[in-house]
Design an enzyme around this catalytic site. Sequence first.
Site, PDB file in Angstrom:
ATOM      1  N   HIS A  89      47.959  27.781   1.779  1.00 29.61           N
ATOM      2  CA  HIS A  89      48.814  26.853   1.033  1.00 29.61           C
ATOM      3  C   HIS A  89      48.159  26.490  -0.289  1.00 29.61           C
ATOM      4  O   HIS A  89      46.960  26.662  -0.477  1.00 29.61           O
ATOM      5  CB  HIS A  89      49.052  25.569   1.842  1.00 29.61           C
ATOM      6  N   CYS A 106      52.416  24.826   9.786  1.00 25.30           N
ATOM      7  CA  CYS A 106      53.110  25.917  10.486  1.00 25.30           C
ATOM      8  C   CYS A 106      54.593  25.581  10.677  1.00 25.30           C
ATOM      9  O   CYS A 106      54.965  24.417  10.811  1.00 25.30           O
ATOM     10  CB  CYS A 106      52.463  26.151  11.851  1.00 25.30           C
ATOM     11  N   ASN A 161      43.239  25.492  -3.358  1.00 26.75           N
ATOM     12  CA  ASN A 161      41.862  25.320  -2.895  1.00 26.75           C
ATOM     13  C   ASN A 161      41.749  26.126  -1.635  1.00 26.75           C
ATOM     14  O   ASN A 161      42.483  25.859  -0.682  1.00 26.75           O
ATOM     15  CB  ASN A 161      41.597  23.877  -2.457  1.00 26.75           C
ATOM     16  N   CYS A 182      48.870  22.640  13.712  1.00 25.24           N
ATOM     17  CA  CYS A 182      48.819  22.732  12.244  1.00 25.24           C
ATOM     18  C   CYS A 182      50.022  22.019  11.634  1.00 25.24           C
ATOM     19  O   CYS A 182      51.160  22.262  12.023  1.00 25.24           O
ATOM     20  CB  CYS A 182      48.817  24.206  11.833  1.00 25.24           C
ATOM     21  N   HIS A 217      45.656  27.059   7.046  1.00 25.13           N
ATOM     22  CA  HIS A 217      46.983  27.643   6.792  1.00 25.13           C
ATOM     23  C   HIS A 217      47.106  27.911   5.285  1.00 25.13           C
ATOM     24  O   HIS A 217      46.853  27.016   4.487  1.00 25.13           O
ATOM     25  CB  HIS A 217      48.078  26.673   7.261  1.00 25.13           C
ATOM     26  N   HIS A 228      49.868  31.381  10.066  1.00 24.78           N
ATOM     27  CA  HIS A 228      48.732  30.482   9.939  1.00 24.78           C
ATOM     28  C   HIS A 228      47.454  31.230   9.524  1.00 24.78           C
ATOM     29  O   HIS A 228      46.544  30.649   8.942  1.00 24.78           O
ATOM     30  CB  HIS A 228      48.523  29.795  11.297  1.00 24.78           C
ATOM     31  N   GLN A 236      48.924  23.694  -3.946  1.00 25.07           N
ATOM     32  CA  GLN A 236      49.548  22.433  -4.331  1.00 25.07           C
ATOM     33  C   GLN A 236      50.061  22.520  -5.764  1.00 25.07           C
ATOM     34  O   GLN A 236      49.642  23.386  -6.536  1.00 25.07           O
ATOM     35  CB  GLN A 236      48.533  21.298  -4.248  1.00 25.07           C
ATOM     36  N   SER A 279      41.613  21.227   3.567  1.00 28.06           N
ATOM     37  CA  SER A 279      41.662  20.544   4.853  1.00 28.06           C
ATOM     38  C   SER A 279      42.285  21.403   5.948  1.00 28.06           C
ATOM     39  O   SER A 279      42.254  21.029   7.109  1.00 28.06           O
ATOM     40  CB  SER A 279      42.452  19.239   4.700  1.00 28.06           C
TER      41      SER A 279
HETATM   42  P1  H2U Z   1      44.289  20.628   0.864  1.00 32.54           P
HETATM   43  O1  H2U Z   1      44.032  21.271   2.165  1.00 32.54           O
HETATM   44  O2  H2U Z   1      44.073  21.545  -0.283  1.00 32.54           O
HETATM   45  O3  H2U Z   1      43.570  19.327   0.741  1.00 32.54           O
HETATM   46  O4  H2U Z   1      45.853  20.291   0.808  1.00 32.54           O
HETATM   47  C1  H2U Z   1      46.566  19.743   1.853  1.00 32.54           C
HETATM   48  C2  H2U Z   1      47.555  18.750   1.290  1.00 32.54           C
HETATM   49  O5  H2U Z   1      48.567  18.532   2.256  1.00 32.54           O
HETATM   50  C3  H2U Z   1      46.900  17.424   0.991  1.00 32.54           C
HETATM   51  O6  H2U Z   1      47.133  17.087  -0.363  1.00 32.54           O
HETATM   52  C4  H2U Z   1      48.899  17.174   2.286  1.00 32.54           C
HETATM   53  C5  H2U Z   1      47.614  16.449   1.939  1.00 32.54           C
HETATM   54  O7  H2U Z   1      47.895  15.223   1.292  1.00 32.54           O
HETATM   55  N1  H2U Z   1      49.437  16.858   3.613  1.00 32.54           N
HETATM   56  C6  H2U Z   1      50.739  16.423   3.728  1.00 32.54           C
HETATM   57  O8  H2U Z   1      51.416  16.234   2.721  1.00 32.54           O
HETATM   58  N2  H2U Z   1      51.262  16.208   4.959  1.00 32.54           N
HETATM   59  C7  H2U Z   1      50.558  16.344   6.127  1.00 32.54           C
HETATM   60  O9  H2U Z   1      51.115  16.168   7.193  1.00 32.54           O
HETATM   61  C8  H2U Z   1      49.122  16.641   6.073  1.00 32.54           C
HETATM   62  C9  H2U Z   1      48.558  17.044   4.742  1.00 32.54           C
HETATM   63 ZN    ZN Z   2      49.524  26.675  10.272  1.00 33.53          ZN
END
Ligand code: H2U
Ligand code: ZN
Length: 346
Positions: free
Chosen positions: A166, A53, A153, A50, A164, A113, A168, A161
């Site tokens: 999180h 994490c 989201n 992940c 974990h 996580h 934004q 995606s």
């Molecule tokens: P979502 O799962 O809501 O898409 O948010 C994950 C965000 O994390 C996504 O905007 C960022 C992606 O650009 N990200 C990073 O900044 N670094 C990473 O190593 C992977 C994902």
């Molecule tokens: Zn994680």
Amino acid sequence: MLDWKQQPHRRLNPLTGEWVLVSPQRTLRPWQGKKEKRSPKEGPRHDPKCYLCPGNPRAEGARNPNYAHTFVFDNDYPALVPEASPGEIDKGGLIVAQSESGICRVVCFSPRHDLAIARMQQAQVRLLVDVWVEQHRDLAQRPAINHVQIFENRGALMGCSNPHPHGQIWANATIPDPTRKETESFENHLKARGSCLLCHYLDLETSEGERLIFQNNGFTVLVPYWAAWPFETLVLSRRHIADLDQLSDSERDDLADVLRRLTIRYDGLFQTPFPYSMGFHQQPTDGAAYPGWHLHLHFYPPLLRSATVKKFMVGYEMLASPQRDITPEAAAEKLRAVADGVARET
Ligand code: H2U
Ligand code: ZN
């Protein structure tokens, strides 16, 4: 006389000026359409693969610290960059573009996580609220930032995606359309009626009662009269404040409490980790005075009638107006019937 519980009608969203079509007579229609996969069970406490994490490398090579509570970093794939070159196109008012600068950050809610907000301890969610307040404060005081959007989201169904926990933050120079429309509505309501739109609305909902889900000293959770998504909710601060910075210490606790209890109810509704997009709407941060602005959160969950049947906003809804079958009153009744008192962290 129209039977509002049985017959089609449209309802106004006074925050945006848009209408939603309510068709309660359709709730019994059969469903032979798409069924989503059930969300997988919670993963491990720590996933070595992940990118959120503690201690793990992210996709672009930076390594996360061994954080103990929350962790904020600049998005490695930001939608906005701080110093976009200035530029403007306007060809007859038809081909129009403007440069846009901003800052995008990712907020890890917990080092665990496997913990969604619904499964976190109250103290951990309170730390998350504190982080949102600090982030808002940091971004709001920057001259180039006029709007701060904090959101989450949750779930693969919402395009998230990574499981974990999180969220934004996207902060930028111009005011996005939903906040711009709300700002106009707050101003107009104040001018026309001498009161805040959402204070006034909260009074009405408190006296009617049928769309309330629960409340504590600081916040009220309800299904808004104009909800477009089946189990959409609105979280209102009970005091007239315009942004997170104005929360008192006890209101921060109340916000954490409300977030936990609402997401526990959502998870309980269809016995599944409930997907949603949620976010705060706050006054713009351009330094102007917004006496009519009232802090609130929108939760937009897509599930309709089970863990696997989601609502699609398509067809008439893309071309004409959002439409719902189950009434907001019936949705509120269902959410009221789910228990919200279980802290399930293990
Ligand atoms: P979502 O799962 O809501 O898409 O948010 C994950 C965000 O994390 C996504 O905007 C960022 C992606 O650009 N990200 C990073 O900044 N670094 C990473 O190593 C992977 C994902
Ligand atoms: Zn994680």
